[in-house]
Design an enzyme around this catalytic site. Sequence first.
Site, PDB file in Angstrom:
ATOM      1  N   GLY A  65      38.436  37.554  42.048  1.00  0.00           N
ATOM      2  CA  GLY A  65      38.086  37.063  43.394  1.00  0.00           C
ATOM      3  C   GLY A  65      38.747  37.843  44.516  1.00  0.00           C
ATOM      4  CB  VAL A  68      37.613  41.481  38.058  1.00  0.00           C
ATOM      5  CG1 VAL A  68      38.787  41.043  37.180  1.00  0.00           C
ATOM      6  CG2 VAL A  68      36.497  42.058  37.206  1.00  0.00           C
ATOM      7  N   GLY A 110      36.456  31.234  45.081  1.00  0.00           N
ATOM      8  CA  GLY A 110      36.452  30.604  46.409  1.00  0.00           C
ATOM      9  C   GLY A 110      35.674  31.444  47.398  1.00  0.00           C
ATOM     10  CE  LYS A 136      35.725  36.481  36.502  1.00  0.00           C
ATOM     11  NZ  LYS A 136      36.265  35.137  36.709  1.00  0.00           N
TER      12      LYS A 136
HETATM   13  N1  HSE Z   1      34.103  30.725  36.875  1.00  0.00           N
HETATM   14  C1  HSE Z   1      35.059  31.623  37.446  1.00  0.00           C
HETATM   15  C2  HSE Z   1      36.456  31.031  37.271  1.00  0.00           C
HETATM   16  C3  HSE Z   1      34.779  31.848  38.911  1.00  0.00           C
HETATM   17  O1  HSE Z   1      36.609  29.879  36.869  1.00  0.00           O
HETATM   18  O2  HSE Z   1      37.429  31.734  37.502  1.00  0.00           O
HETATM   19  C4  HSE Z   1      35.030  33.234  39.392  1.00  0.00           C
HETATM   20  O3  HSE Z   1      34.451  34.240  38.630  1.00  0.00           O
END
Ligand code: HSE
Length: 416
Positions: free
Chosen positions: A130, A128, A298, A201
């Site tokens: 990143g 969650v 990322g 998330k």
């Molecule tokens: N698909 C997700 C986003 C990537 O756009 O935030 C990270 O979970």
Amino acid sequence: MNIGLIGTGTIGSGVIALYQNNFDKLKSHAKKPFKLKTICDLDFSKCPYDLSAFQKTSSYKELIADPEINIIVELIGGDEPARTIIETALKAKKHVITANKLVLAKYGKELLKIADDNNVSLLYEASVGGAIPIINNLKDSLSPNNFKEIVGILNGTTNFILTKMQKEGADYSVVLKEAQKLGYAEADPSSDVEGLDSSYKLSILASIAFQTEISIDQILMEGITKISAKDINYAKNLDASIKLLAIARNTDKGLELRVHPVIISNTHPLASVNYVFNAIYVDGDATGESMFYGRGAGSIPTAGSVWADILNIINESAYGTEKKQTINILPKEEIASKYYIRLLVEDKPGVLAEISGIFAKRNISIKEAIQKGAGEDAELVVVTHTIKEGIKNSAIKEIKALSCIKDVASIIRVGI
Ligand code: HSE
């Protein structure tokens, strides 16, 4: 400690890059020696880094069976075989680190139990937000709080699209194409734009903060596909922005769980979270309000969160599975909001009266009603006071059936 990495895609490559570039820094935080011993993938060609220092295998079973490996990092994503890999590794008494929000949201409860039963840890900071250290903070520094609410912008793709629409006045489909070209949105963007990614998330965050089990179907979920430039413009005139928010709120009737677009005042700290950035606003009875902001995706940023979990395992400072309690989840029809409703209407006398009648019958108070355009382009924008989801649904059903209504163009919640 020996680490086995399964998956050398976007995040897996970042894990390798940090191991190669930041090794001294990682080592300075580790209380025991460690080594990234083996990497596993069916195809290593997409990883842009030098892999010559690692043992390689295409069999996750072989990697898990290696008695020298104590920590398995699962970064292949998706449902299967990721779930099986995690389960097999935990049952083999290996610690597991994953970024897999889907597996955690769907099977987190049983996998955390398997981890507990086998006296190993399952950590998932990268699943969650990143790079944002929200999960370990909820489990640790913020743990004395009784949380009032957690509100997040948890999906970078949709935040990018909405920000572009807001700043450039462009329509949804145009910006979606641009996001796909830039690699932010997938060829099939449905999981992001329909709110599923944010819901996974939210279920992870809320299950930690409120120490309860949450299943995805308990979350009221709406995506951003129906938001138009006209809606964005309306919000702008109110000095507000439209954001896809993931909300978990503790009310006296139960825990409210929802993911949907919201018109929020530009004075709210989440309104200034733009483009692919994520943020999580937390309100607790001890800490008060705080906000965590950063990159939600990322390669290297997310790999930083994976390494933080690896170091927690190496240092034996991983937080154990927190105790769960049973709390009431508020039924979706009971969730209350103010609504902005944009209707395409026939331009003739009595239309407003018919609509007001439908609202009045349900004791729904209208805060504002504005007619825009005329003739073929006539539109009516209605903003309601706070009403429950179920009542709003029944009013909308009746409005749709009116002969003077050409379309219910958008329904967006106002304020949080
Ligand atoms: N698909 C997700 C986003 C990537 O756009 O935030 C990270 O979970």
